[in-house]
Design a protein around this motif. Structure first.
Motif, PDB file in Angstrom:
ATOM      1  N   GLN A   1      -9.998 -17.367 -29.872  1.00 30.12           N
ATOM      2  CA  GLN A   1      -9.009 -16.478 -30.696  1.00 30.12           C
ATOM      3  C   GLN A   1      -9.565 -15.619 -31.675  1.00 30.12           C
ATOM      4  O   GLN A   1      -8.862 -14.823 -32.174  1.00 30.12           O
ATOM      5  CB  GLN A   1      -8.156 -17.706 -31.137  1.00 30.12           C
ATOM      6  CG  GLN A   1      -7.173 -18.362 -30.236  1.00 30.12           C
ATOM      7  CD  GLN A   1      -6.386 -19.643 -30.641  1.00 30.12           C
ATOM      8  OE1 GLN A   1      -6.875 -20.560 -31.574  1.00 30.12           O
ATOM      9  NE2 GLN A   1      -5.059 -19.752 -30.028  1.00 30.12           N
ATOM     10  N   THR A   2     -10.401 -16.274 -32.627  1.00 31.16           N
ATOM     11  CA  THR A   2     -10.992 -15.657 -33.536  1.00 31.16           C
ATOM     12  C   THR A   2     -11.730 -14.230 -33.163  1.00 31.16           C
ATOM     13  O   THR A   2     -11.428 -12.998 -33.820  1.00 31.16           O
ATOM     14  CB  THR A   2     -12.377 -16.302 -34.166  1.00 31.16           C
ATOM     15  OG1 THR A   2     -11.716 -17.608 -34.719  1.00 31.16           O
ATOM     16  CG2 THR A   2     -12.982 -15.521 -35.355  1.00 31.16           C
ATOM     17  N   VAL A   3     -12.250 -14.322 -31.781  1.00 27.90           N
ATOM     18  CA  VAL A   3     -12.907 -13.024 -31.407  1.00 27.90           C
ATOM     19  C   VAL A   3     -11.845 -12.071 -31.008  1.00 27.90           C
ATOM     20  O   VAL A   3     -11.925 -10.721 -31.374  1.00 27.90           O
ATOM     21  CB  VAL A   3     -14.036 -13.278 -30.117  1.00 27.90           C
ATOM     22  CG1 VAL A   3     -14.052 -11.979 -29.405  1.00 27.90           C
ATOM     23  CG2 VAL A   3     -14.983 -14.118 -30.656  1.00 27.90           C
ATOM     24  N   LEU A   4     -10.787 -12.460 -30.270  1.00 23.29           N
ATOM     25  CA  LEU A   4      -9.779 -11.644 -30.043  1.00 23.29           C
ATOM     26  C   LEU A   4      -8.968 -10.980 -31.270  1.00 23.29           C
ATOM     27  O   LEU A   4      -8.745  -9.791 -31.262  1.00 23.29           O
ATOM     28  CB  LEU A   4      -8.667 -12.397 -29.086  1.00 23.29           C
ATOM     29  CG  LEU A   4      -9.223 -12.779 -27.731  1.00 23.29           C
ATOM     30  CD1 LEU A   4      -8.334 -13.618 -27.050  1.00 23.29           C
ATOM     31  CD2 LEU A   4      -9.506 -11.635 -26.989  1.00 23.29           C
ATOM     32  N   LYS A   5      -8.829 -11.756 -32.283  1.00 20.50           N
ATOM     33  CA  LYS A   5      -8.296 -11.192 -33.599  1.00 20.50           C
ATOM     34  C   LYS A   5      -9.219 -10.318 -34.176  1.00 20.50           C
ATOM     35  O   LYS A   5      -8.567  -9.205 -34.740  1.00 20.50           O
ATOM     36  CB  LYS A   5      -8.351 -12.444 -34.447  1.00 20.50           C
ATOM     37  CG  LYS A   5      -7.517 -11.971 -35.976  1.00 20.50           C
ATOM     38  CD  LYS A   5      -7.580 -13.456 -36.813  1.00 20.50           C
ATOM     39  CE  LYS A   5      -7.093 -13.002 -38.046  1.00 20.50           C
ATOM     40  NZ  LYS A   5      -6.997 -14.100 -39.028  1.00 20.50           N
ATOM     41  N   LEU A   6     -10.580 -10.470 -34.165  1.00 18.16           N
ATOM     42  CA  LEU A   6     -11.353  -9.554 -34.767  1.00 18.16           C
ATOM     43  C   LEU A   6     -11.448  -8.017 -33.895  1.00 18.16           C
ATOM     44  O   LEU A   6     -11.557  -7.219 -34.620  1.00 18.16           O
ATOM     45  CB  LEU A   6     -12.707 -10.106 -34.849  1.00 18.16           C
ATOM     46  CG  LEU A   6     -13.070 -11.047 -35.923  1.00 18.16           C
ATOM     47  CD1 LEU A   6     -14.356 -11.792 -35.607  1.00 18.16           C
ATOM     48  CD2 LEU A   6     -12.896 -10.475 -37.175  1.00 18.16           C
ATOM     49  N   LEU A   7     -11.138  -8.293 -32.819  1.00 16.35           N
ATOM     50  CA  LEU A   7     -10.951  -6.802 -31.931  1.00 16.35           C
ATOM     51  C   LEU A   7      -9.516  -6.275 -31.885  1.00 16.35           C
ATOM     52  O   LEU A   7      -9.152  -5.391 -31.493  1.00 16.35           O
ATOM     53  CB  LEU A   7     -11.051  -7.439 -30.466  1.00 16.35           C
ATOM     54  CG  LEU A   7     -12.720  -7.746 -30.232  1.00 16.35           C
ATOM     55  CD1 LEU A   7     -12.578  -8.138 -28.716  1.00 16.35           C
ATOM     56  CD2 LEU A   7     -13.613  -6.601 -30.291  1.00 16.35           C
ATOM     57  N   GLY A   8      -8.837  -6.861 -33.013  1.00 20.83           N
ATOM     58  CA  GLY A   8      -7.535  -6.290 -33.048  1.00 20.83           C
ATOM     59  C   GLY A   8      -6.444  -6.551 -32.315  1.00 20.83           C
ATOM     60  O   GLY A   8      -5.387  -5.991 -31.815  1.00 20.83           O
ATOM     61  N   ILE A   9      -6.657  -7.699 -31.165  1.00 21.20           N
ATOM     62  CA  ILE A   9      -5.656  -8.102 -30.312  1.00 21.20           C
ATOM     63  C   ILE A   9      -4.712  -9.369 -30.888  1.00 21.20           C
ATOM     64  O   ILE A   9      -5.142 -10.154 -31.260  1.00 21.20           O
ATOM     65  CB  ILE A   9      -6.537  -8.767 -29.116  1.00 21.20           C
ATOM     66  CG1 ILE A   9      -7.274  -7.540 -28.454  1.00 21.20           C
ATOM     67  CG2 ILE A   9      -5.476  -9.434 -28.173  1.00 21.20           C
ATOM     68  CD1 ILE A   9      -8.200  -8.265 -27.465  1.00 21.20           C
TER      69      ILE A   9
END
Length: 582
Positions: free
Chosen positions: A490-498
């Motif tokens: 979830q953190t990675v997806l958030k950082l990718l603007g998703i």
């Protein structure tokens, strides 16, 4: 009983044999007809004498006729032995001849070396009859056989994953398939089986592999196709060092078994940062003895702004590359190299030639004697060498000099060895876009080398647990340890603007599965087409695929892609709106 043409030799002399194959060439010599008959094992010469009952029939035979011939094997006279053929010491004196099928005049001579690629692809069924294509396809088969055998011996399970799936975040590069039963909705052909193989790890299979077709709608190059094949591997409870060691063992065994090449005991490793700094690209060709050397500190204080400004800018660099013995490179060739680097955004290509009478270059008057000598000392240039320079944004300099390095090595044959594998590791997690947003260097499911909290505060500098295998300057495989905890994903997806909503829409099934006891896991994918291209010494992956597409993603053989009737489009709920032509 059939005997293969290419397997005949002196041991068959005085035996009566039966062969099947194609007419490779036909020759008339003083009333005697000679046929070179070809099958999948090779070529043998057949002699048809005038007293043969089938002589009149033989006179009608032309190239690529399909034949069945029986006759007696005899030795050729010593002065008629063909050293170019494995069967060159013998020939068959025909007894009976049967034409199984005739052929229209072929558009090109089989095995002709000057046939254009367009013609070869249009008549691919003929091109595949050529010896070189037959050999490449056989080698490709040996490669896949070895891979399967290796995987099975190491307890990997061959499991198929779906072709009709859901569009990825990079949806613009997906091939979409309209659904008739769900009007207005689409399947996507997979760019890789990434998520499904991770789900298999969550399902407890632990070791999976598949030789699988993947699809990507992107601009093509010599080493890319819209549909490509890869060896896909995933395993649980192994770290990156263990996975790399296993895949290295497979690669080493593959090269030794299939083409008798020893790649050495252990492949060297280089970090992503060092690869870019020294070689300009993240897939360095280690056969080339040329290095890119940063010289920013030598040029920060000169008045020549072309060099001074990039030298002082932290987002730019000034770098030099010495070519030993390159002072004989002509001005015309330098102009060609200047044009070449412009492809990568370089505005020019400065140089210093180390002549007998001293350094020579149009830029010397801007550098001054001291700075010039400092540069010469830094790159250790000697009389007879040439130094090329790049000064611009880091990416432009790296790509320009990195690709120039490869071009010069090819032009001047600077390779120090035939094979040079290397692992590239410590890739960044993300790439920063011009608008400040982030993109995943590999894919959004690659694990970072830090925890989720640290990743949030160091996103632009954090490294990933990814690794690429490069051979002779081509990336043949890439992989990583995957994210196995939902909070990190979830953190990675958030950082990718998703957004959370988009994440649930696109990856809800994965996020849900991660909460049900997902094991640590990782894997790798090998580009089979590219690997075979390298092993066969081919210039393009189109030369190692039976039925490839062109560089414009078209099939000249079947004339695909093609339009479909409006009735079919209506059933699919699809309406076509083409842009207006100028």
């Amino acid at each position: 009983m059939r005997t293969y043409c290419g397997e005949l030799n002196k041991e068959h002399i005085d035996q009566t044999v039966e062969i099947f194959g194609w007419t490779n060439r036909r020759r008339d010599h003083g009333g005697v007809i000679f046929l070179d008959v070809r099958d999948k094992r090779g070529i043998v010469q057949v002699v048809i004498n005038p007293d043969n009952k089938n002589f009149t029939l033989a006179e009608t035979i032309r190239n690529e006729f399909v034949l069945k011939i029986s006759g007696k094997v005899i030795a050729r006279d010593d002065n008629l032995i063909n050293q170019k053929l494995a069967t060159g010491e013998i020939e068959i004196v025909a007894d009976t001849i049967e034409i199984l099928n005739a052929s229209k005049p072929v558009p090109f001579q089989i095995d002709a070396v000057d046939t254009s690629e367009e013609v070869r692809l249009k008549y691919r069924f003929l091109d595949l009859r050529t010896n070189v294509m037959q050999q490449r396809m056989r080698l490709r088969s040996k490669v896949t056989h070895f891979m399967r055998d290796f995987m099975e011996k190491h307890d990997f399970l061959d499991i198929e994953t779906p072709f009709l799936t859901k569009a990825t975040p990079e949806g613009a590069r997906d091939y979409l398939v309209p659904s008739r039963t769900y009007p207005g909705e689409f399947f996507a052909l997979p760019q890789s089986p990434q998520l499904f193989k991770q789900l298999l790890m969550m399902s407890g299979f632990e070791r999976y592999y598949q030789i699988v077709k993947c699809f990507r709608d992107e601009d093509l190059r010599a080493d890319r196709q819209p549909e490509f094949t890869q060896l896909d591997v995933e395993t649980s409870f192994m770290n990156e060092d263990e996975i790399m060691a296993l895949m290295e063992a497979m690669t080493r065994g593959l090269f030794k078994s299939v083409i008798d090449v020893d790649l050495g005991d252990k492949f060297p490793t280089i970090t992503y940062a060092n690869a870019l700094d020294k070689y300009g690209v993240d897939r360095p060709d280690m056969r080339i003895p040329l290095e890119i050397i940063g010289i920013d500190e030598l040029l920060e204080n000169i008045e020549f702004k072309v060099f001074a400004e990039p030298a002082k800018n932290p987002n730019s660099r000034v770098a030099a590359m010495k070519i030993t013995g390159g002072s004989n490179i002509s001005r015309k060739q330098i102009d060609n190299y200047t044009k070449f680097v412009s492809i990568y955004g370089a505005k020019g290509l400065a140089y210093i030639k180390m002549n007998e009478e001293g350094p020579a270059s149009p830029i010397l008057k801007f550098l001054g004697t001291e700075v010039t000598q400092n540069i010469i000392n830094k790159v250790d240039a000697k009389t007879g060498d040439i130094i090329f320079f790049g000064a611009d944004k880091i990416k432009i300099v790296n790509e320009a000099l990195g690709n120039l390095r490869e071009k010069i090595a090819k032009d001047l044959d600077l390779y120090t060895c035939k094979w040079a594998p290397i692992w590239v590791v410590d890739f960044p997690m993300f790439d920063a876009n011009d608008d400040g947003s982030l993109s995943a260097i590999h894919h959004p499911f690659t694990a970072p080398s830090v925890d989720a909290k640290t990743l949030e505060s160091t996103a632009t500098t954090a490294l990933s647990r990814a690794y690429d295998l490069v051979i002779n300057g081509s990336e043949v495989g890439g992989g990583s340890i995957r994210i196995h905890q939902v909070a990190m994903q979830q953190t990675v997806l958030k950082l990718l603007g998703i957004s959370d909503e988009e994440a649930q829409d696109k990856f809800g099934f994965l996020l849900n599965a991660l909460e049900y006891g997902c094991p640590p896991h990782g894997g790798m994918a090998f580009g089979l087409d590219r690997l075979v291209m390298i092993m066969t010494g081919s210039d393009s992956i189109r030369d190692v695929i039976a039925f490839p597409k062109t560089q414009t993603a078209a099939c000249l053989l079947t004339n695909a892609p093609a339009s479909v009737p409006n009735k079919v489009l209506r059933e699919l709920g699809v309406k076509i709106s083409l842009p207006e032509k100028d």
